[in-house]
Enzyme design. Sequence first.
Site, PDB file in Angstrom:
ATOM      1  N   THR A 123       0.840  -1.204   0.000  1.00 47.29           N
ATOM      2  CA  THR A 123       0.000   0.000   0.000  1.00 47.29           C
ATOM      3  C   THR A 123       0.870   1.248   0.000  1.00 47.29           C
ATOM      4  O   THR A 123       0.629   2.191  -0.742  1.00 47.29           O
ATOM      5  CB  THR A 123      -0.915   0.015   1.242  1.00 47.29           C
ATOM      6  OG1 THR A 123      -1.704  -1.162   1.248  1.00 47.29           O
ATOM      7  CG2 THR A 123      -1.814   1.237   1.228  1.00 47.29           C
ATOM      8  N   TRP A 165       2.490   1.679  -3.315  1.00 48.32           N
ATOM      9  CA  TRP A 165       1.521   2.092  -4.342  1.00 48.32           C
ATOM     10  C   TRP A 165       1.418   3.609  -4.417  1.00 48.32           C
ATOM     11  O   TRP A 165       1.217   4.198  -5.465  1.00 48.32           O
ATOM     12  CB  TRP A 165       0.154   1.477  -4.018  1.00 48.32           C
ATOM     13  CG  TRP A 165      -0.933   1.826  -4.992  1.00 48.32           C
ATOM     14  CD1 TRP A 165      -1.298   1.110  -6.093  1.00 48.32           C
ATOM     15  CD2 TRP A 165      -1.811   2.954  -4.948  1.00 48.32           C
ATOM     16  NE1 TRP A 165      -2.339   1.720  -6.745  1.00 48.32           N
ATOM     17  CE2 TRP A 165      -2.682   2.856  -6.068  1.00 48.32           C
ATOM     18  CE3 TRP A 165      -1.953   4.044  -4.090  1.00 48.32           C
ATOM     19  CZ2 TRP A 165      -3.680   3.803  -6.332  1.00 48.32           C
ATOM     20  CZ3 TRP A 165      -2.945   4.990  -4.360  1.00 48.32           C
ATOM     21  CH2 TRP A 165      -3.785   4.858  -5.471  1.00 48.32           C
ATOM     22  N   HIS A 166       1.577   4.252  -3.264  1.00 52.79           N
ATOM     23  CA  HIS A 166       1.399   5.693  -3.221  1.00 52.79           C
ATOM     24  C   HIS A 166       2.531   6.460  -3.864  1.00 52.79           C
ATOM     25  O   HIS A 166       2.372   7.630  -4.194  1.00 52.79           O
ATOM     26  CB  HIS A 166       1.226   6.165  -1.776  1.00 52.79           C
ATOM     27  CG  HIS A 166      -0.153   5.952  -1.254  1.00 52.79           C
ATOM     28  ND1 HIS A 166      -0.621   4.729  -0.866  1.00 52.79           N
ATOM     29  CD2 HIS A 166      -1.175   6.815  -1.093  1.00 52.79           C
ATOM     30  CE1 HIS A 166      -1.876   4.848  -0.470  1.00 52.79           C
ATOM     31  NE2 HIS A 166      -2.251   6.105  -0.600  1.00 52.79           N
ATOM     32  N   GLY A 167       3.686   5.842  -4.015  1.00 52.16           N
ATOM     33  CA  GLY A 167       4.772   6.588  -4.653  1.00 52.16           C
ATOM     34  C   GLY A 167       6.040   5.774  -4.733  1.00 52.16           C
ATOM     35  O   GLY A 167       6.272   4.863  -3.945  1.00 52.16           O
ATOM     36  N   PHE A 195       0.008   9.326  -8.994  1.00 52.01           N
ATOM     37  CA  PHE A 195      -0.397   7.964  -9.260  1.00 52.01           C
ATOM     38  C   PHE A 195      -1.062   7.833 -10.616  1.00 52.01           C
ATOM     39  O   PHE A 195      -1.538   6.786 -10.939  1.00 52.01           O
ATOM     40  CB  PHE A 195      -1.328   7.479  -8.154  1.00 52.01           C
ATOM     41  CG  PHE A 195      -0.865   7.973  -6.825  1.00 52.01           C
ATOM     42  CD1 PHE A 195      -1.574   8.947  -6.183  1.00 52.01           C
ATOM     43  CD2 PHE A 195       0.324   7.554  -6.308  1.00 52.01           C
ATOM     44  CE1 PHE A 195      -1.110   9.448  -4.981  1.00 52.01           C
ATOM     45  CE2 PHE A 195       0.792   8.069  -5.108  1.00 52.01           C
ATOM     46  CZ  PHE A 195       0.067   9.008  -4.453  1.00 52.01           C
TER      47      PHE A 195
END
Lengths: 461, 196, 381
Positions: A313, A316-318, A461
Amino acid sequence: MVFSSLHFLYIFLPMVMLAHRFAPRRLRNGVLLVASIWFYAWGEPVYVGLMLFSVAWNYLTGLQLGAAARHSRRRAVLAGAVVVNLAVLGFFKYYGFLVQTLNGALGLRLPDYQLPLPIGISFYTFQALSYVIDVYRGTTKPQGSLVDFATYITMFPQLVAGPIVKYTDIEAQLRKRGATLAQVGQGLERVILGLSKKVLLANNLGLLADAMRASPKLSVLSAWLGAAAYALQIYFDFSGYSDMAIGMGRMLGFTFAENFDYPYRARSVTEFWRRWHISLSSWFRDYVYIPLGGNRVGAGRHMLNLLVVWLLTGLWHGASWNFVLWGLYYALLLILEKYLTGGALSKLPAGAARALTLLLVTVGWVIFSNTDFAAMGRYLGCLVGIGSQGFADRAFMYALRSNALLLAFAALCCGPGLRQWQLKLTGRLPLLAVVLFAALLVACTAYLVHGSYNPFLYFRF
Amino acid sequence: MTERRANARPVARNTAQSATRPATRRAAPQGRGGVHHAAPERRYAILKWALLAALAVYTVLVVGANSARDVDFSVIRSAIAAAPGVSELKTLDENGFQERMDATPAGCEDWLMVGSDDIMDVSELMIAKADEATLDGLEAAVQKRLEAQLAVFRSYGVNQKDLLEGATLLRRGNYLFYAVGEHADQWEDAFLACIR
Amino acid sequence: MKKKRLLFLRATAIMVLALVALLDVAFLIHRDRATSPLENRNLQQRPAMTLQGLLSGRFESRFDSYVSDQFPLRDHWIALKSTLDRLAGRTESNGVFLGRDGYLIQDFKAPSEADYRRTMDALVDFLDRHDDLAQYVLVAPTAVTVLSDALPALADAGDEVGYIHRLAEDLSETPATFIDLRPAFAEAKASTQLYYRTDHHWTSDGARLAYLELARAASLPGDTDGFERRLLSNRFQGTLSAVSGFRMNQSEDLWAYIPGDGTPQTVVTWVSENRRSASLYREESLDTRDKYAVFLGGNFPQIRIETTVNNGRALLILKDSYANCLIPFLTTGYQKLVVVDPRYFTGDLEVLMEAEGVNEVLILYNAETLAEDTALRGDIE
């Protein structure tokens, strides 16, 4: 194209809505598809191709899964499709990160192509993956129409910043949908609220957060003010964008699931993640956590599952290590809550529990917002008085005084009270409510014309 | 709150609730007799391989467009010299560079800079080829230069202010490109054409 | 209640449709504006559609700017935003404070240590090198210091006083005379408007006061009786309202001290423009937005002023725009004034000083500009 721009609001959106409304039913998906591709291409003239690849690839995969009978064959197809989807996401988003890390750690000299990030790739890839996995599981039949499928993947309301819409949620609406004038109004109500959150609240909070962060001398209270401003900014920015997406979906006849549920009222970190970016945590739960065993395993394995899910997670954000740290931070907090403090937490009075959760979440945002670890460390230090300049200084007082109204209103909007009042108002004094919404729209337009500070945080994203 | 809850449709997971599908939607191959199951699946597989090939080509093109070929700097020099608006500008030497940018180009493998003698003309163009660290320093110098220029022209020259605010600053591979002026777009295109 | 809610929803839909239709029609039929005098900048025109432009994203971002820039009633929307900001309690924008009594006050940004050192080293070096010349350094405080009580409550302004103080200290070793205006200004501010309300410059009255301080240090005529105080415009709108977006409709008076019959004649030469005039003022500026440019026509690389004062005193002035309305007073005491603006001057200062035969030097800046300066140190190094 950005939702909070005059071009989008006054030219693109009205034209698309009108075309969609007055096109024959059979052609509506086509209209929406063309509009969405135009929307995407406007911001990413070159990366449109990548998105179209994703559409075609996952469309064919769906059909292939539907046609293949043997379990082993289907598994192979799924594996291949997932690998390709993740490889594309991994390459275009994480290549630089990977190369820099390897170069730094192993002293290699791999070439670092500084590829710009394709907008929305994390969102549409995850949507495509949810489709493919659901077809594999038999949860849904493959979509036979390329146009309909493409419409699902590229739909402009949620393409760039979510919510991550599951195929099963809107599959029926792809086939048949409509919107009465009242439903259009309902969508617009949501859009205006979201736009206001973004333009009136988030952007101005962003100015405050940046001012505090840019200051070379930070007092303890200034640091906290900046952190709080950022926490509020990211909430209103992201939830405002989700509101607009849901509202626009509504206007087109789609019902998207809620993405935020007043997260800053959470009484524990566990609860926070049931209220923040719901579509993402649901996605990870359904497609990673549960397949790994979820919480129906021994404590050790459970903790591992949580760790894996949260590291992913965060990532996923960066494409940066601070996001991984952020994920790890929450993994640890969640594990702690589950196995240690959960019981104690539930016995706290609501106010205290909320305050504690807010504290933890705000610190989390400091980790999230600093890709440079040195700056992050400095800021975290300032929060507790290490390396700070005094406890409260003039800069803090001035910032507080200038933004008092903004902060108070933002705090109010973190709870459901205002929204409930607004809903009641529409049911009691409808015309006054219309005037109120007109005023909001006018105010937002004024700010947009002024062209003030308008980055969108989740565009990474 | 009540209104939002009413909107959220309950989502059924892991159950084939989508069974009520009208027959018009096809999960079967289009246009074929659809008797043999393996054939359509094969068709999809072939199409997917073709897609992968297309993706590979696409990726190579995108990566190529974003990196920079290692060309001889003289190629860039001649391309720039031929570009519109450059002949009116003066080619600057190291001192001229130093004066404007408040930094030295000495660490660069090669570089060029043109600017105007006319104080009211903010047009200038700088291309440098150097390693990452040097380029980082130069990029910072360019930012400072732009800030300084803007401070000067902010209240005195509306046109200059616009040109300065529209300045182009690019990094491609180990090249740094900086341009201000009416023809900045064409200079950018000429430069990119050299290194693509 | 359900019926009313339905009414609200339908009415909202219609309201938005109407608003959008109105604005879209207005946008379609409007003619593109070239500039915005309110914002003091050019407005984006309809961008040309080229393949390269489309692929690179240039066309798209310009089109988005085009829509914003040419949006119907743009100026009114901007004024509305300003008002909303003020209602929300905002008292600062883009480095400009919304002060009391109608004042807009620019914030002071202190230089980095490295920048300060470079400027100081260059100054000290220059002054020591030319110790044969009489030297004066006048760094004027700006409104943020002198009118600090007009700043909004709790305003966190930069430390300009500290900066000027440090300058004075660091320059005390050089032969230059540092002229400190703060005491005189502090005393006079109650009775005189020393700074413009909408602009970052000092008024001619402020400049005159500064001149009197300088006159004492430099043995110049200690009065300005030969000058006539005249109102040049009552519609002066300075740069600070454009920069900040506050008080964009406010205008004020612009007074100037015009040399009368008793003062020496002057010949003013704008060297690089090859222009000559007997007047220190450019009247055409009064018809534009930038009315402050009436003083000396604005900023130029090099201006030579020769007077009928026959005392052999030739002064080199390294300056910013603050000097423009003070220079007329200097014409009573000098035979020649060589006015150089380092931001635009590209020649060799040493050569110029030799050629013009200067025997005195005046460095005349306001603290804000000097703190940001990179040009002066470049020219005097």
